[in-house]
Design a protein around this motif. Structure first.
Motif, short mmCIF file in Angstrom:
data_model
loop_
_atom_site.label_atom_id
_atom_site.label_comp_id
_atom_site.label_asym_id
_atom_site.label_seq_id
_atom_site.Cartn_x
_atom_site.Cartn_y
_atom_site.Cartn_z
N TRP A 181 0.87 -1.18 0.00
CA TRP A 181 0.00 0.00 0.00
C TRP A 181 0.91 1.22 0.00
N VAL A 182 0.59 2.20 -0.87
CA VAL A 182 1.36 3.43 -0.91
C VAL A 182 0.49 4.54 -1.49
N ASN A 183 0.48 5.68 -0.83
CA ASN A 183 -0.25 6.86 -1.31
C ASN A 183 -1.72 6.57 -1.66
N GLY A 184 -2.38 5.83 -0.78
CA GLY A 184 -3.81 5.60 -0.96
C GLY A 184 -4.17 4.56 -2.00
N LYS A 185 -3.19 3.83 -2.51
CA LYS A 185 -3.44 2.76 -3.48
C LYS A 185 -2.76 1.48 -3.01
N TYR A 186 -3.29 0.34 -3.45
CA TYR A 186 -2.66 -0.92 -3.07
C TYR A 186 -2.49 -1.80 -4.30
N TYR A 187 -1.46 -2.63 -4.24
CA TYR A 187 -1.08 -3.47 -5.37
C TYR A 187 -0.76 -4.87 -4.85
N TRP A 188 -1.20 -5.89 -5.56
CA TRP A 188 -0.90 -7.28 -5.22
C TRP A 188 0.01 -7.89 -6.28
N MET A 189 0.85 -8.80 -5.87
CA MET A 189 1.78 -9.48 -6.79
C MET A 189 1.24 -10.87 -7.10
N GLU B 275 6.01 6.74 2.98
CA GLU B 275 5.36 5.92 4.01
C GLU B 275 4.59 4.83 3.28
N ILE B 276 4.94 3.59 3.53
CA ILE B 276 4.30 2.48 2.83
C ILE B 276 3.86 1.41 3.84
N LYS B 277 3.07 0.48 3.37
CA LYS B 277 2.75 -0.72 4.13
C LYS B 277 2.96 -1.93 3.22
N VAL B 278 3.76 -2.86 3.70
CA VAL B 278 3.93 -4.12 2.99
C VAL B 278 2.82 -5.06 3.44
N LEU B 279 2.18 -5.70 2.48
CA LEU B 279 1.05 -6.58 2.75
C LEU B 279 1.42 -8.04 2.49
N GLY B 280 0.77 -8.92 3.21
CA GLY B 280 0.93 -10.35 2.97
C GLY B 280 -0.41 -11.03 3.14
N VAL C 116 2.42 -4.30 7.42
CA VAL C 116 3.55 -3.80 8.21
C VAL C 116 3.95 -2.43 7.68
N LYS C 117 3.88 -1.44 8.55
CA LYS C 117 4.19 -0.06 8.17
C LYS C 117 5.70 0.17 8.21
N MET C 118 6.19 0.90 7.20
CA MET C 118 7.60 1.26 7.19
C MET C 118 7.80 2.56 6.42
N THR C 119 8.87 3.26 6.77
CA THR C 119 9.30 4.45 6.04
C THR C 119 10.52 4.07 5.21
N ILE C 120 10.44 4.30 3.92
CA ILE C 120 11.55 3.94 3.03
C ILE C 120 12.12 5.21 2.43
N HIS C 121 13.42 5.38 2.57
CA HIS C 121 14.09 6.60 2.12
C HIS C 121 14.66 6.42 0.72
#
Length: 209
Positions: free
Chosen positions: A28-36, A78-83, A166-171
């Motif tokens: 999830w990033v910037n109000g959108k989500y993507y699945w692989m 600011e992103i969230k990794v999904l599983g 899981v929330k994380m900040t990626i630089h």
């Protein structure tokens, strides 16, 4: 809840129990989500992000995945990794539920019980939900898509999926790594013992304390 399952009275299938539990990563990033879907790498051009997934062969009862997120943006994100975890046989009747005290997810199906968990920088799960499979890829998993907040539902029966975030900040020019795993067994104590052994395994977590 008693997490012990009955002993299998039928011959084992050639497919191991852990292989029946599918894993689909997402972001999830910037109000959108993507699945692989059926892919080990995904590029999100508009966000300048690359996601890669590596499956580690650690044990016949463990599916261990490492998810790498790399940023090519000049700005922090600011992103969230999904599983997402669900059974490959969507007609399979089972129970997926969250243990809030243990901060773990469990799936129970016929003769097997599964533990699902994740870790980022030594921190275990804080956000998760369970949903019917048919709503797993829709907005129904969220209480707020713009904020990236999962809808908390502690239990789902029948064809069900569990989803963790899981929330994380990626630089800029940084790569972050999230580990997620599923463990199969016959009772809760076996699963917890195997997870403790996994967390102490330097091959699984070579640079993490």
């Amino acid at each position: 809840m008693n997490l012990k399952v009955p002993q299998n009275i039928y011959p084992l299938s050639r497919q191991s129990a852990i292989d029946q539990l599918e894993f689909v990563p997402g972001i999830w990033v910037n109000g959108k989500y993507y699945w692989m879907h059926n892919s080990s790498e995904k590029v999100i051009f508009e966000e300048e992000l690359i996601i890669k997934v590596k499956l580690e062969l650690i044990h016949s009862k463990i599916r261990f995945s490492s998810i790498y997120v790399s940023s090519h943006s000049v700005h922090p994100k600011e992103i969230k990794v999904l599983g997402m975890y669900y059974f490959s046989n969507v007609n399979q009747d089972h129970l997926a539920f969250i243990s809030p005290t243990g901060k773990k997810i469990f799936h129970i199906s016929k003769n097997n019980i599964f533990l699902v968990n994740a870790q980022f920088k030594g921190e275990l799960l804080k956000e998760y939900t369970t949903v019917p499979v048919w709503s797993a890829y829709t907005d129904q998993i969220w209480s707020s898509v713009p904020a990236g907040t999962l809808k908390y539902q502690p239990m789902a029966k029948g064809p069900a999926a569990s989803i963790l975030a899981v929330k994380m900040t990626i630089h800029s020019r940084e790569t972050c790594k999230l580990n997620s795993w599923a463990i199969s067994g016959s009772n809760k104590n076996e699963l917890l013992s195997m997870e403790q052994a996994l967390l102490k395994n330097p091959l699984a977590f070579p640079f993490e304390k």
